[in-house]
Write an enzyme that holds these catalytic residues in place. Structure first.
Site, PDB file in Angstrom:
ATOM      1  N   CYS A  77      12.245  -3.923 -18.910  1.00  0.00           N
ATOM      2  CA  CYS A  77      12.438  -3.440 -17.541  1.00  0.00           C
ATOM      3  C   CYS A  77      11.484  -4.182 -16.612  1.00  0.00           C
ATOM      4  CB  CYS A  77      12.165  -1.943 -17.482  1.00  0.00           C
ATOM      5  SG  CYS A  77      12.005  -1.294 -15.816  1.00  0.00           S
ATOM      6  N   CYS A  80       7.397  -2.166 -14.383  1.00  0.00           N
ATOM      7  CA  CYS A  80       5.955  -2.055 -14.649  1.00  0.00           C
ATOM      8  C   CYS A  80       5.446  -3.339 -15.299  1.00  0.00           C
ATOM      9  CB  CYS A  80       5.680  -0.910 -15.615  1.00  0.00           C
ATOM     10  SG  CYS A  80       6.056   0.705 -14.934  1.00  0.00           S
ATOM     11  N   CYS A 163      12.672   7.351 -16.065  1.00  0.00           N
ATOM     12  CA  CYS A 163      11.536   6.463 -15.823  1.00  0.00           C
ATOM     13  C   CYS A 163      10.277   7.308 -15.683  1.00  0.00           C
ATOM     14  CB  CYS A 163      11.798   5.672 -14.544  1.00  0.00           C
ATOM     15  SG  CYS A 163      10.342   4.885 -13.861  1.00  0.00           S
ATOM     16  N   GLN A 286       5.846   6.266   2.189  1.00  0.00           N
ATOM     17  CA  GLN A 286       5.010   5.838   1.062  1.00  0.00           C
ATOM     18  C   GLN A 286       5.467   6.531  -0.215  1.00  0.00           C
ATOM     19  OE1 GLN A 286       2.567   3.593   1.228  1.00  0.00           O
ATOM     20  NE2 GLN A 286       2.131   3.436   3.417  1.00  0.00           N
ATOM     21  N   TYR A 315       3.766  -1.072  12.917  1.00  0.00           N
ATOM     22  CA  TYR A 315       4.525  -0.877  11.680  1.00  0.00           C
ATOM     23  C   TYR A 315       4.371   0.583  11.253  1.00  0.00           C
ATOM     24  CZ  TYR A 315       3.740  -5.939  11.619  1.00  0.00           C
ATOM     25  OH  TYR A 315       3.633  -7.260  11.946  1.00  0.00           O
ATOM     26  N   GLU A 336       7.713   0.429  15.541  1.00  0.00           N
ATOM     27  CA  GLU A 336       8.435   0.327  14.270  1.00  0.00           C
ATOM     28  C   GLU A 336       9.819  -0.263  14.524  1.00  0.00           C
ATOM     29  OE1 GLU A 336       8.246   1.024  10.836  1.00  0.00           O
ATOM     30  OE2 GLU A 336      10.394   0.621  10.834  1.00  0.00           O
ATOM     31  N   ASP A 399      -0.019  -1.911   9.549  1.00  0.00           N
ATOM     32  CA  ASP A 399       0.380  -1.619   8.160  1.00  0.00           C
ATOM     33  C   ASP A 399       1.690  -2.341   7.875  1.00  0.00           C
ATOM     34  OD1 ASP A 399       0.844  -0.553   5.677  1.00  0.00           O
ATOM     35  OD2 ASP A 399       1.113   1.512   6.347  1.00  0.00           O
ATOM     36  N   CYS A 426      -0.179  -3.952   1.764  1.00  0.00           N
ATOM     37  CA  CYS A 426       0.330  -3.780   0.392  1.00  0.00           C
ATOM     38  C   CYS A 426       0.377  -5.120  -0.334  1.00  0.00           C
ATOM     39  CB  CYS A 426       1.695  -3.101   0.401  1.00  0.00           C
ATOM     40  SG  CYS A 426       2.872  -3.919   1.453  1.00  0.00           S
TER      41      CYS A 426
HETATM   42  N1  SAH Z   1       2.649   2.956   8.323  1.00  0.00           N
HETATM   43  C1  SAH Z   1       3.846   3.461   7.699  1.00  0.00           C
HETATM   44  C2  SAH Z   1       4.849   2.393   7.282  1.00  0.00           C
HETATM   45  C3  SAH Z   1       4.323   1.175   6.570  1.00  0.00           C
HETATM   46  S1  SAH Z   1       5.529   0.169   5.773  1.00  0.00           S
HETATM   47  C4  SAH Z   1       3.487   4.338   6.542  1.00  0.00           C
HETATM   48  O1  SAH Z   1       2.356   4.351   6.079  1.00  0.00           O
HETATM   49  O2  SAH Z   1       4.357   5.073   6.066  1.00  0.00           O
HETATM   50  C5  SAH Z   1       5.916  -1.039   6.914  1.00  0.00           C
HETATM   51  C6  SAH Z   1       6.846  -0.596   7.998  1.00  0.00           C
HETATM   52  O3  SAH Z   1       7.043  -1.707   8.876  1.00  0.00           O
HETATM   53  C7  SAH Z   1       8.244  -0.161   7.568  1.00  0.00           C
HETATM   54  O4  SAH Z   1       8.519   1.088   8.139  1.00  0.00           O
HETATM   55  C8  SAH Z   1       9.168  -1.247   8.146  1.00  0.00           C
HETATM   56  O5  SAH Z   1      10.419  -0.734   8.551  1.00  0.00           O
HETATM   57  C9  SAH Z   1       8.380  -1.729   9.315  1.00  0.00           C
HETATM   58  N2  SAH Z   1       8.622  -3.105   9.788  1.00  0.00           N
HETATM   59  C10 SAH Z   1       8.990  -4.187   9.082  1.00  0.00           C
HETATM   60  N3  SAH Z   1       8.968  -5.292   9.854  1.00  0.00           N
HETATM   61  C11 SAH Z   1       8.562  -4.895  11.090  1.00  0.00           C
HETATM   62  C12 SAH Z   1       8.320  -5.582  12.328  1.00  0.00           C
HETATM   63  N4  SAH Z   1       8.510  -6.878  12.427  1.00  0.00           N
HETATM   64  N5  SAH Z   1       7.891  -4.857  13.380  1.00  0.00           N
HETATM   65  C13 SAH Z   1       7.711  -3.514  13.267  1.00  0.00           C
HETATM   66  N6  SAH Z   1       7.919  -2.824  12.132  1.00  0.00           N
HETATM   67  C14 SAH Z   1       8.338  -3.498  11.048  1.00  0.00           C
END
Ligand code: SAH
Length: 471
Positions: A77, A80, A163, A286, A315, A336, A399, A426
């Site tokens: 798989c 992991c 899983c 998340q 984001y 977002e 983020d 991430c």
């Molecule tokens: N801070 C949030 C989401 C983080 S993940 C949390 O902790 O839950 C990253 C996010 O960025 C996702 O929701 C994705 O849809 C968004 N995203 C991706 N590309 C982007 C861009 N160019 N501008 C704004 N948001 C974006």
């Protein structure tokens, strides 16, 4: 060394994805599933000029850090990468991965990074933590209807309904869906012929609310006999939302853009750090809520808010970090790209009676520069006293997804000159690349903290605090 040749080797290092590295007369081989410290028998798969790939054939002397994987199919798989490594060593690997990326890609001084890095925050239970599962549906070689996971780097489905990163109820849901498809002769999707109906089963689970959302991804707009599936799924306690998503494209992207609710609510709820969130099928959320709370606490600690600050949360997804920050800031602005996530974000603010947040839909690298330069959607707007504060915020939190921030956004952030930038990442490789840009122009890394959100996998989340150097 030639292809298919077998050889004995000691694993002395680990690659960025958690694979073992062993050297034969100085020539390094990357060997998946081999653990640092193992002596193994390997078979050369590919031999390039400076390195090669080999397959683990047999463990001759196991490493002291080798453990028995909990999952019987952890090798084939693709999900992991580290199940055979003790959790303690997994954390050490992730801490080193972040450190090495900051040094190698970010160009930071090793001693300085060691000093600024806090100990990694690990998980109490490194299994059964995922609140989201996506099972592809298809037929195996014998024509049997199966759901499971794609074998690493392929599109062959390995049947598995339980899983051990996910919650126990996933298995019951998958069994019910497969039984329904069998009974009503509904075909799974076949990506080679682009025929058949059911592509994926998406499941979301609220750890605190115990609510369940099931969404079937279809190569079509309707599900025959849907009411029978609803009856069957509703036998499970906690079933809250049953939906279908249409994805008729020939694509690897799992979800299409439209969702219909067959039964129940349009979303489920979950609580992190006392804030209740509404989560719909299409929104990013998340996957590990227990660790997410620790991650957000760290981001909040780094933001160091007193109640007077203007903060951007770029984001922002469904506004999770924004609402955490809003409790301690004067005003928060979230950006977002997914419109449904912003709908959720607005509802989440209202649901928690938080009014000092405002959300914008769009790309962070377009919305923020447009705002600062009063272009695009902000061109015709009357200037307000608030604008100055928005253009000169105290703190910016970002983020981004794995690819990191666009350089135009980083330059706009530099122009906005916040006192502090909190970067939640991430992928520590793109984090390091972006920090290099910010630190070349007036910012300094203060603290770095890795948080393990993804036990058993090679991924790691990182929070980094940057502050503006006083001129
Ligand atoms: N801070 C949030 C989401 C983080 S993940 C949390 O902790 O839950 C990253 C996010 O960025 C996702 O929701 C994705 O849809 C968004 N995203 C991706 N590309 C982007 C861009 N160019 N501008 C704004 N948001 C974006």
């Amino acid at each position: 060394m030639q292809k298919n040749q077998e050889f004995e080797v000691t694993i002395t290092d680990m690659g960025v994805d958690g694979e073992g590295i062993g050297k034969v007369d100085g020539f390094p081989f990357f060997i998946k599933d081999a653990v640092i410290g193992d002596v193994i028998c390997a078979k050369a798969l590919k031999v390039k000029k400076n390195y090669g790939y080999a397959r683990l054939m047999e463990v001759i002397t196991p490493s002291a850090d080798r453990v028995t994987p909990r999952c019987p199919i952890s090798r084939p798989c693709g999900g992991c990468q580290l199940q055979a490594l003790s959790y303690e060593k997994q954390l050490e690997f992730k801490q080193n991965k972040v450190k090495n990326n900051l040094i190698r890609i970010g160009g930071f001084d090793p001693q300085e990074i060691v000093q600024k890095m806090e100990p990694i925050i690990g998980m109490e239970e490194p299994y059964f933590y995922r609140n989201k599962a996506q099972f592809p549906v298809g037929r195996d070689k014998n024509g049997r209807l199966v759901a499971g996971f794609y074998a690493g780097r392929t599109h062959t489905i390995i049947p598995v309904e339980n899983c051990c990163l996910g919650v126990a109820v996933n298995e019951k849901i998958v069994k019910k869906v497969l039984a329904f498809l069998e009974e009503y002769h509904i075909e799974p999707y076949d990506e080679t012929t682009h025929s058949g109906l059911v592509r994926h089963i998406l499941i979301r689970y609220g750890f605190s609310s115990k609510e369940i959302l099931v969404c079937l991804v279809l190569n079509g707009d309707t599900l025959p006999h849907a009411e029978k599936l609803v009856d069957s799924l509703c036998e499970l306690p906690g079933m809250t939302s049953i939906q279908i998503n249409s994805n008729k494209k020939r694509t690897n992207v799992i979800l299409g853009e439209t969702v219909q609710t067959l039964w129940g609510k349009e979303s489920i709820t979950d609580t992190i750090g006392g804030i209740e969130y509404q989560i719909s099928a299409l929104s990013f959320y998340q996957v590990n809520p227990m660790q997410t709370e620790k991650l957000y606490q760290k981001a909040l600690e780094y933001a160091d808010l007193t109640g007077n600050e203007t903060v951007w949360d770029l984001y922002c997804g469904i506004g999770t970090i924004s609402l955490f920050l809003a409790q301690k800031a004067k005003q928060v602005y979230g950006v977002e790209i997914v419109p449904q996530a912003i709908d959720d974000a607005k509802k989440n603010a209202a649901r928690n009676h938080i009014s000092n947040v405002e959300f914008f839909v769009g790309k962070a690298e377009e919305v923020v520069p447009d705002y600062v330069q009063q272009k695009g959607q902000f061109a015709a707007q009357q200037a307000t006293p608030q604008d100055t504060e928005m253009r000169r915020p105290d703190v910016i939190v970002v983020d981004p997804p794995r690819k990191g921030c666009e350089e135009t956004l980083l330059h706009t952030m530099l122009q906005m000159a916040p006192k502090r930038i909190v970067y939640v990442s991430c992928d520590s490789a793109t984090l390091a690349r972006d920090l290099k840009v910010l630190c070349a122009d007036g910012y300094e890394v203060q603290r770095v903290c890795a948080v393990d959100q993804f036990g058993q996998t090679g991924h790691v989340e990182t929070v980094c605090l940057l502050s503006r150097k006083t001129q």
